[in-house]
Each structure stands twice: as structure tokens, then as C-alpha cells.
Design an enzyme around this catalytic site. Sequence first.
Site, PDB file in Angstrom:
ATOM      1  N   LYS A 142      13.940  36.162  10.226  1.00 21.20           N
ATOM      2  CA  LYS A 142      14.861  35.577  11.212  1.00 21.20           C
ATOM      3  C   LYS A 142      14.428  34.191  11.682  1.00 21.20           C
ATOM      4  CE  LYS A 142      17.380  39.648  12.460  1.00 21.20           C
ATOM      5  NZ  LYS A 142      17.545  40.802  13.350  1.00 21.20           N
TER       6      LYS A 142
ATOM      7  N   ARG B 180      13.064  47.246   9.909  1.00 22.78           N
ATOM      8  CA  ARG B 180      14.138  46.844   8.991  1.00 22.78           C
ATOM      9  C   ARG B 180      13.694  45.551   8.313  1.00 22.78           C
ATOM     10  NH1 ARG B 180      18.632  43.572   8.858  1.00 22.78           N
ATOM     11  NH2 ARG B 180      20.485  44.456   7.895  1.00 22.78           N
TER      12      ARG B 180
HETATM   13  N1  HH2 Z   1      19.639  42.395  11.932  1.00 19.70           N
HETATM   14  C1  HH2 Z   1      20.586  42.024  11.045  1.00 19.70           C
HETATM   15  C2  HH2 Z   1      21.545  42.945  10.620  1.00 19.70           C
HETATM   16  N2  HH2 Z   1      21.538  44.220  11.052  1.00 19.70           N
HETATM   17  N3  HH2 Z   1      20.568  45.925  12.387  1.00 19.70           N
HETATM   18  C3  HH2 Z   1      19.641  46.309  13.276  1.00 19.70           C
HETATM   19  N4  HH2 Z   1      19.620  47.563  13.726  1.00 19.70           N
HETATM   20  N5  HH2 Z   1      18.679  45.436  13.735  1.00 19.70           N
HETATM   21  C4  HH2 Z   1      18.630  44.147  13.330  1.00 19.70           C
HETATM   22  O1  HH2 Z   1      17.752  43.394  13.818  1.00 19.70           O
HETATM   23  C5  HH2 Z   1      19.622  43.685  12.392  1.00 19.70           C
HETATM   24  C6  HH2 Z   1      20.577  44.623  11.934  1.00 19.70           C
HETATM   25  C7  HH2 Z   1      20.605  40.634  10.514  1.00 19.70           C
HETATM   26  O2  HH2 Z   1      19.889  40.516   9.328  1.00 19.70           O
HETATM   27  P1  HH2 Z   1      20.473  40.497   7.819  1.00 19.70           P
HETATM   28  O3  HH2 Z   1      21.110  41.781   7.458  1.00 19.70           O
HETATM   29  O4  HH2 Z   1      19.381  40.069   6.922  1.00 19.70           O
HETATM   30  O5  HH2 Z   1      21.523  39.334   7.794  1.00 19.70           O
HETATM   31  P2  HH2 Z   1      23.087  39.288   7.913  1.00 19.70           P
HETATM   32  O6  HH2 Z   1      23.478  39.908   9.206  1.00 19.70           O
HETATM   33  O7  HH2 Z   1      23.404  37.811   7.832  1.00 19.70           O
HETATM   34  O8  HH2 Z   1      23.646  40.078   6.772  1.00 19.70           O
END
Ligand code: HH2
Length: 266
Positions: A211, A246
Site C-alpha cells: 500500500k 492479506r
Molecule cells: N485492501 C484492499 C482490498 N481489499 N480487504 C480487506 N479486508 N482489507 C484490506 O486491507 C483490503 C481489502 C486493497 O488492496 P488490493 O486488493 O491489492 O487492491 P485493489 O483494491 O486496487 O484491487
Amino acid sequence: MRSPVLMGIVNVTPDSFSDGGRYLATDAAVAHGARLFAEGAAWLDVGGESTRPGAAPVDPKDEAARVVPVIAGLREAVPDAVISVDTRRALVAEAALDAGASIVNDVSALEDPGMAPLVAERGVEVVLMHMRGDPSTMQRNTRYADLLGEVEAHLLARVAQLRALGVPDHRILLDPGVGFGKAPGDNPSLIAAVPRLKAHGHRVLIGASRKRFIGELTGVSTAAERVFGSVGAALAAAARGADVLRVHDVAATRQALAVFLAVEHA
Ligand code: HH2
């Protein structure tokens, strides 16, 4: 200290902040998930909508069409994996549960009025994450009079909603929402606050992987190059008792945790 469960990230999106577009094809996403499982991710989190700051919302039908074939494919390819669906929409969650997911990871913590009844009815686990507003607006106001108090009150209000429907505490995980409507300096405080969140009796999940705050702490502007910083965040969360991490980089996180836990237990 128990080893945290690693939740490997399988983004089936064109626009995720660190790996958007890489696993949009079903086969590629399934292969990626299977690799993460082999590397040590007992849980696989399949998402069809980017929640990065400013991301445009996706039509729930399109979102379901992205995640359902991947979940079905993973069910077959890695039957021992626990699959969660990363969605804010009850319609998508329902289709994902039908396809073989058993956890709903809801970054909006039950904003969709259909979500709490669905989770209660299906008897599945649910991750409640803190976010102010939604991904398109969340970075507009990142000031909190009392960051941890607000995060805690918001999540506990949603827990109460589930309890009223008969959902037991052990099926509910809490997540303070690293990077979701937070100022960069707030994110380390959220990770440091894992024990405070755990004091309410729920498992706690931390998602810090790649992040922006890691980029701000380290000067690494490309998200995919933030592996070392992400591992640092994972160890810090593990040290404070996080139950689920995660992560994008499962192998690296697992290697670091093996050494960290050996020293903890020595
Ligand atoms: N962060 C993201 C997405 N889902 N779910 C939970 N429970 N906690 C988190 O911190 C979280 C999440 C964001 O990360 P990412 O999936 O890599 O990116 P994007 O939302 O752009 O797909």
C-alpha cells in the site's frame, strides 16, 4: 504466538493498484491463486472490483461474472484452499458462495442491506473492514478526531448488526482498513492497534500489502516493488497478534514469518 493465516490476493480486475490487469483472464487468475496456495496461503481472496482510492465502481453483474468462474476454477484446482470473496455487494457475495467461497470479505462492512442477512443465513465467516465513505470518496477527508475510537465504534456497530441476526462472534473478523480513507501517518497506528481491536474477542485481519503508506515510508513509488516494506508490515502485525494477513507476496511473507516465529518461540 500462533502463525497468522496468510490470505493470498487474487485480483480479477483491470485496474487494481499493484497488479491490475495481470490476472483478468480466468485461467491466469486460477493459476495465480493455485501458486499462492502452494506458497502457503491457506486462504485465497478473490476480488472483481478495485477499491484503490478513486476507483470507479463496477456493475455487480460484471463483478460477479469476473469472480464466479475463478472461484469455481479454484475450487477444482485447489480443493483444500479456503476461498473468500472480496466484495461490497450481496448479489456478488451470494453468487460467490454458490460457486464455493466460504468467507465474505466486505470492505464496506455491510453497507449493502442484503449483506448481513446473507451472511447470517449462509452461516459463513465475514470480514468487516473500516472505511469512511467509499473508494471514490474516501481520501477526501482523512482527518479523525479520534482515529482508533472511530474505527472501533464503526466496526462494533456492524458487529452488533450481525449479532442481532444470530451470527456468532467467532465467524466475524475485524479489519481496521489500512489505507482506506486514512492519512499516511495513521496507518502504522492502525497496525499497532491490533491488540486493542482483538480485545473485543474477534480475530483481526490486516491488509497492508504494497500500500501507498509503505511507498511513503520508503520512497518506493512502484507498488509491485514494495515487497520488503510489505513484509515489514506483516511482521509488525504478526508481532501484535494479527490472525490473518492479506498479502500479495505469499512466499516472501511466509519465509520472513518462519524466522520471526522461530525466534519468538525460542
Ligand atoms: N485492501 C484492499 C482490498 N481489499 N480487504 C480487506 N479486508 N482489507 C484490506 O486491507 C483490503 C481489502 C486493497 O488492496 P488490493 O486488493 O491489492 O487492491 P485493489 O483494491 O486496487 O484491487
